[in-house]
Design an enzyme around this catalytic site. Sequence first.
Site, PDB file in Angstrom:
ATOM      1  N   LYS A  22       0.833  -1.213   0.000  1.00 23.22           N
ATOM      2  CA  LYS A  22       0.000   0.000   0.000  1.00 23.22           C
ATOM      3  C   LYS A  22       0.862   1.256   0.000  1.00 23.22           C
ATOM      4  O   LYS A  22       0.626   2.183  -0.777  1.00 23.22           O
ATOM      5  CB  LYS A  22      -0.901  -0.010   1.247  1.00 23.22           C
ATOM      6  CG  LYS A  22      -1.561   1.330   1.532  1.00 23.22           C
ATOM      7  CD  LYS A  22      -2.422   1.312   2.775  1.00 23.22           C
ATOM      8  CE  LYS A  22      -1.716   1.567   4.073  1.00 23.22           C
ATOM      9  NZ  LYS A  22      -1.427   2.971   4.423  1.00 23.22           N
ATOM     10  N   CYS A 117      -4.540  12.766  12.894  1.00 19.57           N
ATOM     11  CA  CYS A 117      -5.386  11.569  12.877  1.00 19.57           C
ATOM     12  C   CYS A 117      -5.186  10.834  14.185  1.00 19.57           C
ATOM     13  O   CYS A 117      -4.479  11.315  15.068  1.00 19.57           O
ATOM     14  CB  CYS A 117      -5.111  10.703  11.658  1.00 19.57           C
ATOM     15  SG  CYS A 117      -3.569   9.827  11.736  1.00 19.57           S
ATOM     16  N   ARG A 122       0.713  14.689  13.031  1.00 22.65           N
ATOM     17  CA  ARG A 122       1.128  14.481  11.652  1.00 22.65           C
ATOM     18  C   ARG A 122       1.178  15.756  10.796  1.00 22.65           C
ATOM     19  O   ARG A 122       0.439  15.905   9.814  1.00 22.65           O
ATOM     20  CB  ARG A 122       0.248  13.417  10.997  1.00 22.65           C
ATOM     21  CG  ARG A 122       0.245  12.118  11.782  1.00 22.65           C
ATOM     22  CD  ARG A 122      -0.458  11.011  11.094  1.00 22.65           C
ATOM     23  NE  ARG A 122       0.294  10.458   9.994  1.00 22.65           N
ATOM     24  CZ  ARG A 122      -0.139   9.469   9.219  1.00 22.65           C
ATOM     25  NH1 ARG A 122      -1.305   8.928   9.444  1.00 22.65           N
ATOM     26  NH2 ARG A 122       0.604   9.014   8.226  1.00 22.65           N
ATOM     27  N   ARG A 399      -8.482  -0.526   4.788  1.00 28.50           N
ATOM     28  CA  ARG A 399      -7.608   0.438   4.117  1.00 28.50           C
ATOM     29  C   ARG A 399      -6.244  -0.173   3.820  1.00 28.50           C
ATOM     30  O   ARG A 399      -5.550   0.299   2.931  1.00 28.50           O
ATOM     31  CB  ARG A 399      -7.404   1.669   5.010  1.00 28.50           C
ATOM     32  CG  ARG A 399      -8.684   2.382   5.327  1.00 28.50           C
ATOM     33  CD  ARG A 399      -8.415   3.578   6.174  1.00 28.50           C
ATOM     34  NE  ARG A 399      -7.423   4.425   5.506  1.00 28.50           N
ATOM     35  CZ  ARG A 399      -6.965   5.556   6.001  1.00 28.50           C
ATOM     36  NH1 ARG A 399      -7.399   5.977   7.161  1.00 28.50           N
ATOM     37  NH2 ARG A 399      -6.080   6.266   5.340  1.00 28.50           N
TER      38      ARG A 399
HETATM   39  C1  EPZ Z   1       4.159   7.075   6.230  1.00 26.48           C
HETATM   40  O1  EPZ Z   1       3.378   8.133   6.784  1.00 26.48           O
HETATM   41  C2  EPZ Z   1       3.257   5.883   6.118  1.00 26.48           C
HETATM   42  N1  EPZ Z   1       2.128   6.213   5.227  1.00 26.48           N
HETATM   43  C3  EPZ Z   1       2.772   5.476   7.491  1.00 26.48           C
HETATM   44  O2  EPZ Z   1       2.010   4.296   7.342  1.00 26.48           O
HETATM   45  C4  EPZ Z   1       3.974   5.168   8.382  1.00 26.48           C
HETATM   46  O3  EPZ Z   1       3.531   4.898   9.685  1.00 26.48           O
HETATM   47  C5  EPZ Z   1       4.922   6.366   8.402  1.00 26.48           C
HETATM   48  O4  EPZ Z   1       5.278   6.754   7.055  1.00 26.48           O
HETATM   49  C6  EPZ Z   1       6.204   6.111   9.157  1.00 26.48           C
HETATM   50  O5  EPZ Z   1       6.867   5.015   8.626  1.00 26.48           O
HETATM   51  C7  EPZ Z   1       2.280   6.122   3.921  1.00 26.48           C
HETATM   52  O6  EPZ Z   1       3.342   5.789   3.405  1.00 26.48           O
HETATM   53  C8  EPZ Z   1       1.103   6.432   3.079  1.00 26.48           C
HETATM   54  P1  EPZ Z   1       6.204  10.471   8.178  1.00 26.48           P
HETATM   55  P2  EPZ Z   1       3.908   9.620   6.738  1.00 26.48           P
HETATM   56  O7  EPZ Z   1       6.104  11.746   7.408  1.00 26.48           O
HETATM   57  O8  EPZ Z   1       4.708   9.827   5.495  1.00 26.48           O
HETATM   58  C9  EPZ Z   1       6.756  13.861  11.504  1.00 26.48           C
HETATM   59  C10 EPZ Z   1       0.220   2.810   7.883  1.00 26.48           C
HETATM   60  O9  EPZ Z   1      -0.290   2.269   8.909  1.00 26.48           O
HETATM   61  N2  EPZ Z   1       6.634  14.865  10.406  1.00 26.48           N
HETATM   62  O10 EPZ Z   1       7.380   9.605   7.916  1.00 26.48           O
HETATM   63  O11 EPZ Z   1       2.758  10.515   6.991  1.00 26.48           O
HETATM   64  C11 EPZ Z   1       5.454  13.109  11.770  1.00 26.48           C
HETATM   65  O12 EPZ Z   1       4.581  13.840  12.598  1.00 26.48           O
HETATM   66  C12 EPZ Z   1       0.737   4.208   7.961  1.00 26.48           C
HETATM   67  O13 EPZ Z   1       0.287   2.252   6.779  1.00 26.48           O
HETATM   68  C13 EPZ Z   1       6.837  16.185  10.675  1.00 26.48           C
HETATM   69  O14 EPZ Z   1       7.114  16.594  11.807  1.00 26.48           O
HETATM   70  O15 EPZ Z   1       4.874   9.635   8.005  1.00 26.48           O
HETATM   71  C14 EPZ Z   1       5.966  11.836  12.396  1.00 26.48           C
HETATM   72  O16 EPZ Z   1       6.207  12.041  13.761  1.00 26.48           O
HETATM   73  C15 EPZ Z   1       0.207   5.109   8.953  1.00 26.48           C
HETATM   74  N3  EPZ Z   1       6.696  17.098   9.652  1.00 26.48           N
HETATM   75  C16 EPZ Z   1       7.295  11.592  11.684  1.00 26.48           C
HETATM   76  O17 EPZ Z   1       7.647  12.860  11.092  1.00 26.48           O
HETATM   77  C17 EPZ Z   1       6.406  16.709   8.380  1.00 26.48           C
HETATM   78  O18 EPZ Z   1       6.307  17.585   7.487  1.00 26.48           O
HETATM   79  C18 EPZ Z   1       7.258  10.546  10.593  1.00 26.48           C
HETATM   80  O19 EPZ Z   1       6.144  10.800   9.730  1.00 26.48           O
HETATM   81  C19 EPZ Z   1       6.204  15.354   8.120  1.00 26.48           C
HETATM   82  C20 EPZ Z   1       6.325  14.437   9.150  1.00 26.48           C
END
Ligand code: EPZ
Length: 419
Positions: A22, A117, A122, A399
């Site tokens: 996914k 969420c 996020r 999902r």
């Molecule tokens: C991706 O989410 C995945 N989703 C998530 O999968 C996964 O948990 C996550 O990466 C971490 O591996 C998809 O790929 C569609 P991040 P993403 O940006 O990209 C902070 C599942 O169950 N952050 O790597 O949204 C954020 O708050 C899901 O399949 C900022 O501070 O995650 C978090 O603490 C849910 N500022 C950390 O970084 C930003 O601009 C990592 O988030 C972006 C992120």
Amino acid sequence: MDKLLIRGGRPLHGELRVSGAKNAALPILAATLLASRPVVVRNLPHLHDVTTMIELLGCLGVQVIVDERLGVEVDASTITNFQADYELVKTMRASILVLGPLVARFGEAHVSFPGGCAIGSRPVDLHLKGLEAMGARIEVEGGYIHAYSDGRLHGAHIVMETVTVGGTENLLMAAVLADGQTILDNAAREPEVVDLANCLIAMGADISGHGTDRIVVNGVSDLHSCEYAVMPDRIESGTYLVAAAATGGSIVLRGAAPDSMDAILQKLKETGAAIEIDGDTIRLDMQGRRPLPVNIKTAPYPGFPTDMQAQFTALNTIADGASSVVETVFENRLIQTHEMNRMGAKIKIEGNTAFIQGQASLTGAPVMASDLRASASLVIAGLVAQGETLVDRIYHIDRGYECIEERMQSLGADIRRVS
Ligand code: EPZ
């Protein structure tokens, strides 16, 4: 609303073929917006999030055709609209992934601001800062992110403050059509980022360093058509392996990507599971034993994935001893532990750590799923529990898991969908 009814206590035994990932499929579908010719994406999983991304592409005016081999052909030359509406974004945060491609190719994007969420706040500040560094003008108004560029974006040296998967993907996609060189430092190394980079390269992009924390992109003037198969889902694979291990069972996974699963497989070995890898096949056998407890600390790749934390927490609830699980990526991702305690688990939360005292068994109960991986963990808890567990709000699970009840049934689980 659909629920899953599980009668626990049966070890899982059997064989499954792993679905497409996914979290690779979603950015790859968004990346098709960058190509001036049709792109065919294969091995897409049949999931609600994938359907939502295809619907979003359709709303942008993109032509999407499903071919006779179930590949999806995406033709972005017909695009008429640059807006991702609130109605879609609120159902799937990954809609933010169209921001980079739209502004890079068309100089304009309007994407509803994704809110927090269940698992955390996020933010997407790093996506926006990076696009600004590449010359995009960003305005936030009326709940929408508006991004503009007069002409092409330009290359930039961007040091990401935090490792972000989606942020790296958005900026990578924007950089491939920018003028000059972009360097992304402290980039995410997740296998799904690598899969996206490989798809972009197949479309004609000039990218190196993907899979390391420095990705270098030399912008090209346009991208062409290609045919690309999405990588196997390492989190789906891990979830079924944990379910088999927690129930004392055995499983054979075909078409998996064991190279992307080192941290997960290492922890499974620590539970006492016998694991054999042969090419893209993973065999796990727990030989009827109760799992040993494993300490977990989530971290960006190659660390232990946050998307597998809840499933291992479920396994630890019935392990032979005490364990701790530390969640470092999202601030609210231990929420499922309260539901597990209602099933007789002994979990205490202190800050971002769960302290778990393994019990000989859990007892079935009605429980409520709060997010995708939390739902999977409650299914695993239900499979090991004595008696009946009814998991509510399972729209979360649809999902990210293709036909979960059918696949679990094929492994011998007593599970069915009820309304
Ligand atoms: C991706 O989410 C995945 N989703 C998530 O999968 C996964 O948990 C996550 O990466 C971490 O591996 C998809 O790929 C569609 P991040 P993403 O940006 O990209 C902070 C599942 O169950 N952050 O790597 O949204 C954020 O708050 C899901 O399949 C900022 O501070 O995650 C978090 O603490 C849910 N500022 C950390 O970084 C930003 O601009 C990592 O988030 C972006 C992120």
